[in-house]
Design a protein around this motif. Structure first.
Motif, PDB file in Angstrom:
ATOM      1  N   HIS A  47       0.816  -1.203   0.000  1.00 44.74           N
ATOM      2  CA  HIS A  47       0.000   0.000   0.000  1.00 44.74           C
ATOM      3  C   HIS A  47       0.860   1.267   0.000  1.00 44.74           C
ATOM      4  O   HIS A  47       2.060   1.214   0.241  1.00 44.74           O
ATOM      5  CB  HIS A  47      -0.915   0.026   1.231  1.00 44.74           C
ATOM      6  N   ILE A  48       0.175   2.384  -0.245  1.00 43.30           N
ATOM      7  CA  ILE A  48       0.750   3.705  -0.012  1.00 43.30           C
ATOM      8  C   ILE A  48       0.035   4.260   1.202  1.00 43.30           C
ATOM      9  O   ILE A  48      -1.193   4.183   1.300  1.00 43.30           O
ATOM     10  CB  ILE A  48       0.568   4.634  -1.224  1.00 43.30           C
ATOM     11  N   GLY A  49       0.823   4.794   2.134  1.00 42.43           N
ATOM     12  CA  GLY A  49       0.255   5.348   3.348  1.00 42.43           C
ATOM     13  C   GLY A  49       0.367   6.868   3.379  1.00 42.43           C
ATOM     14  O   GLY A  49       1.356   7.426   2.889  1.00 42.43           O
ATOM     15  N   LEU A  50      -0.629   7.516   3.943  1.00 45.38           N
ATOM     16  CA  LEU A  50      -0.613   8.955   4.195  1.00 45.38           C
ATOM     17  C   LEU A  50      -0.710   9.149   5.701  1.00 45.38           C
ATOM     18  O   LEU A  50      -1.521   8.491   6.362  1.00 45.38           O
ATOM     19  CB  LEU A  50      -1.783   9.652   3.511  1.00 45.38           C
ATOM     20  N   TYR A  51       0.104  10.080   6.226  1.00 43.08           N
ATOM     21  CA  TYR A  51       0.188  10.282   7.675  1.00 43.08           C
ATOM     22  C   TYR A  51       0.441  11.754   7.987  1.00 43.08           C
ATOM     23  O   TYR A  51       1.149  12.396   7.226  1.00 43.08           O
ATOM     24  CB  TYR A  51       1.379   9.514   8.255  1.00 43.08           C
ATOM     25  N   PRO A  52       0.098  12.286   9.085  1.00 41.18           N
ATOM     26  CA  PRO A  52      -1.042  11.896   9.899  1.00 41.18           C
ATOM     27  C   PRO A  52      -2.312  12.474   9.299  1.00 41.18           C
ATOM     28  O   PRO A  52      -2.319  13.589   8.802  1.00 41.18           O
ATOM     29  CB  PRO A  52      -0.746  12.543  11.255  1.00 41.18           C
ATOM     30  N   VAL A  53      -3.350  11.698   9.362  1.00 48.03           N
ATOM     31  CA  VAL A  53      -4.650  12.138   8.852  1.00 48.03           C
ATOM     32  C   VAL A  53      -5.638  12.069  10.017  1.00 48.03           C
ATOM     33  O   VAL A  53      -6.091  10.980  10.375  1.00 48.03           O
ATOM     34  CB  VAL A  53      -5.132  11.265   7.669  1.00 48.03           C
ATOM     35  N   PRO A  54      -5.933  13.221  10.622  1.00 52.84           N
ATOM     36  CA  PRO A  54      -6.876  13.206  11.743  1.00 52.84           C
ATOM     37  C   PRO A  54      -8.274  12.847  11.264  1.00 52.84           C
ATOM     38  O   PRO A  54      -8.573  12.916  10.078  1.00 52.84           O
ATOM     39  CB  PRO A  54      -6.825  14.650  12.247  1.00 52.84           C
ATOM     40  N   LYS A  71      -4.008   4.910  14.273  1.00 52.18           N
ATOM     41  CA  LYS A  71      -4.548   6.160  14.802  1.00 52.18           C
ATOM     42  C   LYS A  71      -4.787   7.218  13.731  1.00 52.18           C
ATOM     43  O   LYS A  71      -5.883   7.735  13.606  1.00 52.18           O
ATOM     44  CB  LYS A  71      -3.607   6.694  15.870  1.00 52.18           C
ATOM     45  N   ASP A  72      -3.770   7.559  12.973  1.00 49.26           N
ATOM     46  CA  ASP A  72      -3.889   8.644  11.990  1.00 49.26           C
ATOM     47  C   ASP A  72      -3.381   8.242  10.610  1.00 49.26           C
ATOM     48  O   ASP A  72      -2.849   9.063   9.879  1.00 49.26           O
ATOM     49  CB  ASP A  72      -3.091   9.867  12.471  1.00 49.26           C
ATOM     50  N   THR A  73      -3.556   6.991  10.257  1.00 46.46           N
ATOM     51  CA  THR A  73      -3.037   6.467   8.996  1.00 46.46           C
ATOM     52  C   THR A  73      -4.168   6.166   8.025  1.00 46.46           C
ATOM     53  O   THR A  73      -5.192   5.620   8.408  1.00 46.46           O
ATOM     54  CB  THR A  73      -2.233   5.167   9.249  1.00 46.46           C
ATOM     55  N   ASP A  85      -8.673  11.740  -6.790  1.00 45.87           N
ATOM     56  CA  ASP A  85      -9.570  12.827  -6.421  1.00 45.87           C
ATOM     57  C   ASP A  85      -9.711  12.905  -4.899  1.00 45.87           C
ATOM     58  O   ASP A  85      -9.664  13.990  -4.316  1.00 45.87           O
ATOM     59  CB  ASP A  85     -10.939  12.644  -7.074  1.00 45.87           C
ATOM     60  N   LEU A  86      -9.868  11.780  -4.251  1.00 49.63           N
ATOM     61  CA  LEU A  86      -9.974  11.729  -2.792  1.00 49.63           C
ATOM     62  C   LEU A  86      -8.698  12.253  -2.146  1.00 49.63           C
ATOM     63  O   LEU A  86      -8.749  13.024  -1.187  1.00 49.63           O
ATOM     64  CB  LEU A  86     -10.271  10.300  -2.338  1.00 49.63           C
ATOM     65  N   ILE A  87      -7.551  11.867  -2.658  1.00 48.65           N
ATOM     66  CA  ILE A  87      -6.273  12.335  -2.118  1.00 48.65           C
ATOM     67  C   ILE A  87      -6.161  13.850  -2.267  1.00 48.65           C
ATOM     68  O   ILE A  87      -5.706  14.543  -1.355  1.00 48.65           O
ATOM     69  CB  ILE A  87      -5.101  11.600  -2.793  1.00 48.65           C
ATOM     70  N   GLY A  88      -6.591  14.380  -3.393  1.00 49.82           N
ATOM     71  CA  GLY A  88      -6.567  15.827  -3.598  1.00 49.82           C
ATOM     72  C   GLY A  88      -7.480  16.561  -2.637  1.00 49.82           C
ATOM     73  O   GLY A  88      -7.098  17.574  -2.042  1.00 49.82           O
ATOM     74  N   ARG A  89      -8.690  16.059  -2.463  1.00 50.36           N
ATOM     75  CA  ARG A  89      -9.628  16.699  -1.533  1.00 50.36           C
ATOM     76  C   ARG A  89      -9.114  16.630  -0.097  1.00 50.36           C
ATOM     77  O   ARG A  89      -9.229  17.599   0.660  1.00 50.36           O
ATOM     78  CB  ARG A  89     -11.016  16.066  -1.642  1.00 50.36           C
ATOM     79  N   LEU A  90      -8.530  15.493   0.268  1.00 54.23           N
ATOM     80  CA  LEU A  90      -7.939  15.342   1.598  1.00 54.23           C
ATOM     81  C   LEU A  90      -6.823  16.367   1.810  1.00 54.23           C
ATOM     82  O   LEU A  90      -6.767  17.029   2.847  1.00 54.23           O
ATOM     83  CB  LEU A  90      -7.401  13.927   1.784  1.00 54.23           C
TER      84      LEU A  90
END
Length: 101
Positions: A47-54, A71-73, A85-90
């Motif tokens: 996978h690709i992970g994005l951190y921290p994402v509250p 917790k925030d992954t 699109d979701l990554i951009g909006r995030l």
């Protein structure tokens, strides 16, 4: 294949918020705005992970919830289409939160 996906994520981050800068923190690539980091991202075996994402509000959180791990992954698995699109909006939401204080 991982490198290509990471490059897609990287370009999506920059397209979502022009003016982001790049760096490394904790051995992972980051994007920052005005010297304050916004998001870490990294490629792993599955996978690709994005951190921290509250935890966010509303519809955006509902889309992220199935991809949450820890917790925030947020994880984007390689066997699924990359939701750019979701990554951009995030990314826009995280920047907005940082600029609001």
């Amino acid at each position: 294949d991982v490198r290509e996906r990471l490059e897609l994520v990287r370009s999506t981050l920059h397209a979502a918020v022009p003016g982001l800068t790049e760096g490394l923190r904790y051995g992972m690539p980051i994007v920052a705005l005005d010297g304050t980091y916004v998001l870490h991202y990294a490629g792993w075996k599955h996978h690709i992970g994005l951190y921290p994402v509250p935890v966010l509000d509303g519809a955006l959180e509902a889309e992220l919830a199935p991809r949450r791990s820890g917790k925030d992954t947020v994880k984007f698995m390689y066997d699924e289409p990359m939701p750019l699109d979701l990554i951009g909006r995030l990314t826009r939401e995280l920047v907005e939160r940082r600029t609001r204080g």
